[in-house]
Enzyme design. Structure first.
Site: not given
Ligand code: GAL
Length: 662
Positions: A142, A303
């Site tokens: 991220e 995710e």
């Protein structure tokens, strides 16, 4: 590979790993992602690499027939880096250096951090190159989260100067572009330019936009440097990164260029989410369509939510059926593989309450059972969808320049570019119209209709492309605050919308920031909704008026127009429409562009498709907590879910999938 889990062997005793792999196999898991935060284990002391434990974990997975995605661990730097090189820690906008702790506690421009990152990535790439069980690399984790807030250290300042010199060439060119005469901000050299730390008043909007672009480029370069190292050693293994939907610190339309495929982290209900476990389908669908559009091809979910999501506070518990619904939604919008975060709920650290598939005790329970059934039900459907997308007829253009320019000057305190974007998306999505979300550089010619909310910054080249699109028969919608600024975030000295006024057939001679509230809008004398935040006062030109303001000193003036141009038409919406008005605009547009909804779903039900040359795979997804019935065409085969007499029965949070031959 269709389903996976995010696995942290370093969090659990070695004796447990085989049991985990066994339980994964029993629920149909094909792949695990590992190692993206394990730097301290992989390099406990400078230049001392310890890969044995990870080799062992990979072998456990390999023995179970499970593939591995390997993360480079640069999102969590070990203490020895922070201690030996304190300058690696980021500085906030007050000039305060942040502490070690948490993760991403690093500055991406810092030379030592870049060197240490390159060293660990090189060591991993050398060690794991050609390893048969490793099917992909994930760079960092991220990226961009670390720049929230952005880093304002001296190293970033120096890097910003280099970036500015490359973009502008001379300081005179920069001064002219930014209009630094204003408030005596003229610079004599690049080294005088500040990183935009706190000041008594606002910064120049031009420096702020340049800064956002610089920070985005810095992160993209950091990522691309790692990609280059991996490609040098392990050229045949694809590289991905886990993006975060509409996260605003990195221009994903550019970041995606450096990746072999895009991944996304999908958390429908987190601790930060407003409202309960019930979330509107479009809010969850929009980032998924954006991820597809980045490379115009299927993506991975790296995710996918697998339980209540909490840190200090905790989000609502997903109700029975919702984990399946959300996983199916990801597939429906183009995910070829869904990896659940995380395998087992952690006992320690910040994420003790971020629930995985297994609870704290490690024994399979409700979530394991639901997801095991989900995997079994969806795998055969996914076989039919690999590599195939929705083939949307309508596109929406998302621009980081416009996002950032609006964040810098939102005009109305409650104005939010992504929020406005989502109003149009919602209106299309709730009618069963698939939407492609693309960046400004995308080829628009394949879409029957294109919606560009507030194209605030513009240049002649982009305007020429819009002209070309409409002349060739496209239907274009743009909204208020179109064609206001140049690419330097300075106002273009013409009556707006600059460069597209003839295309739209309107001139905006005056405007009103709606600080006193919304203004009613009517069509043929009937109320159809209202405009919010902003209203343009338009001189009627060649465009035909489709709706009018019914309030304020501009009562009767156009609120929506349509201008025939070439073989197509361009619509201008002179305000930010509420849901009612947006629905009217979208209905007009779809009729005009002759687009075809997949079908018109009942309230709370989402419909979308993945389309191959021979068939449509249509997903019906019930986001409501009550049953719904959906009549479907007789020729559709229901391949997942219940149906009787041409009606699909969806329980609360139910999923059905149909097949339609083309
Ligand atoms: C994601 C992140 C994961 C984990 C998860 C739960 O944003 O990539 O590493 O932190 O959130 O907080």
């Amino acid at each position: 590979m269709k389903f996976g889990v995010d696995y942290y062997p370093e969090h659990w005793p070695r004796e447990r790993w085989e049991r985990d792999a066994e339980l994964m196999v029993a629920m149909g898991i094909d792949v695990v992602r590992m190692a993206e935060f394990a730097w301290a284990r992989l390099e406990p002391r400078p230049d001392v690499y310890e890969f044995e434990w990870l080799d062992d974990a990979i072998a456990v997975m390999q023995n179970a027939g499970i593939k591995v995605v390997l993360g480079t661990p640069t999102a969590a730097t070990p203490t020895w880096i922070a201690q030996n090189d304190p300058d690696t820690r980021p500085v906030d906008s007050h000039g305060v250096r942040m502490s070690f702790g948490g993760r991403h506690h690093v500055c991406h421009s810092n030379k030592r951090y870049r060197e240490r990152s390159a060293a660990i990535v090189t060591a991993m790439a050398e060690h794991y190159a050609g390893r048969p069980n490793v099917v992909a690399w994930q760079i960092d984790n991220e990226l961009g989260n670390s720049h929230n807030p952005l880093c304002y250290c001296d190293s970033c300042r120096a890097a910003f100067h280099v970036w500015l010199e490359k973009r502008y060439g001379t300081i005179d060119a920069l001064n002219a572009a930014w209009g630094t005469e204003f408030w005596s901000q003229t610079y004599a050299g690049f080294d005088q330019i500040p990183t935009p730390r706190v000041t008594p008043n606002s910064h120049n909007p031009s420096v702020l936009l340049a800064w956002r672009r610089f920070c985005s480029d810095l992160i993209i370069t950091f990522m691309n440097d790692q990609c280059a190292i991996i490609r040098e050693h392990d050229a045949n293994v694809p590289i991905t990164h886990n993006l975060m939907g509409f996260f605003d610190k990195v221009d994903y339309t550019r970041m995606a260029d450096g990746l072999d495929f895009v991944s996304h982290d999908q958390y429908p209900v987190g601790f930060w989410t407003e409202g309960s476990h019930l979330q509107p389908a479009h809010r969850l669908a929009m980032p998924l369509d954006f991820m597809y559009g980045l490379k115009d091809k299927p993506f991975w979910i790296m995710e996918q939510q697998s339980g209540p999501a909490g840190w200090e506070t905790i989000g609502a518990t997903p109700r029975p059926g919702q984990l399946k619904l959300w996983a199916a939604q990801s597939v429906a919008h183009g995910a070829d593989c869904v990896v659940f975060f995380r395998w087992r709920t952690c006992l320690v650290g910040t994420e003790q309450y971020w629930h995985g598939i297994l609870p704290h005790d490690g024994e399979p329970g409700r979530r394991y059972d639901e997801l095991k059934k989900t995997v079994a039900a969806l795998k055969p459907v996914m076989e039919r969808c690999v590599g195939v997308g929705a083939e949307a007829e309508v596109a929406m253009v998302f621009s980081y320049d416009d996002l950032w320019a609006h964040q810098i000057q939102p005009h109305h305190p409650e104005y939010n570019y992504t929020g406005v974007f989502s109003r149009f998306y919602r209106a299309l999505h709730s009618r069963g119209v698939p939407v492609a979300i693309v960046g400004p550089a995308a080829d628009l010619s394949r879409y029957a209709a294109v919606v560009i909310p507030s194209p605030f910054t513009i240049d002649e080249a982009f305007a020429a492309r819009l002209h070309g699109y409409v002349e060739a028969g496209g239907r274009l919608v743009v909204t208020t605050r179109a064609g206001i600024k140049n690419r330097e975030n300075a106002v273009i000295p013409v009556t707006p919308p600059a460069f597209i006024d003839r295309l739209l057939g309107v001139r905006v001679s005056d405007y009103d920031c709606l600080r006193a509230g919304a203004v009613a809008v009517s069509r043929n004398g009937e109320a159809i909704g209202s405009g919010e935040f902003w209203a343009d006062v338009i001189d009627e030109g060649t465009a035909e008026t489709r709706a009018r303001f019914a309030g304020e000193y501009y009562t009767g003036k156009p609120a929506a127009t349509r201008n025939a141009h070439g073989n197509g038409a361009a619509y201008y919406i002179a305000t930010i429409p509420d849901d009612g008005f947006a629905a009217q605009i979208v209905d007009d547009l779809c009729r005009d562009a002759e687009t075809h909804p997949v079908l018109t779903p009942p309230d709370g039900v989402e419909v979308t498709r993945r389309r191959s040359e021979s068939e449509d795979i249509v997903f019906l997804l019930n986001h409501a907590d009550a049953a719904r019935s959906v009549p479907v065409p007789a020729e559709w085969d229901v391949i997942l879910g219940d149906s009787a007499a041409g009606v699909v029965k969806l329980p609360a949070f139910g999923v059905a999938v149909c097949r339609a031959a083309r």
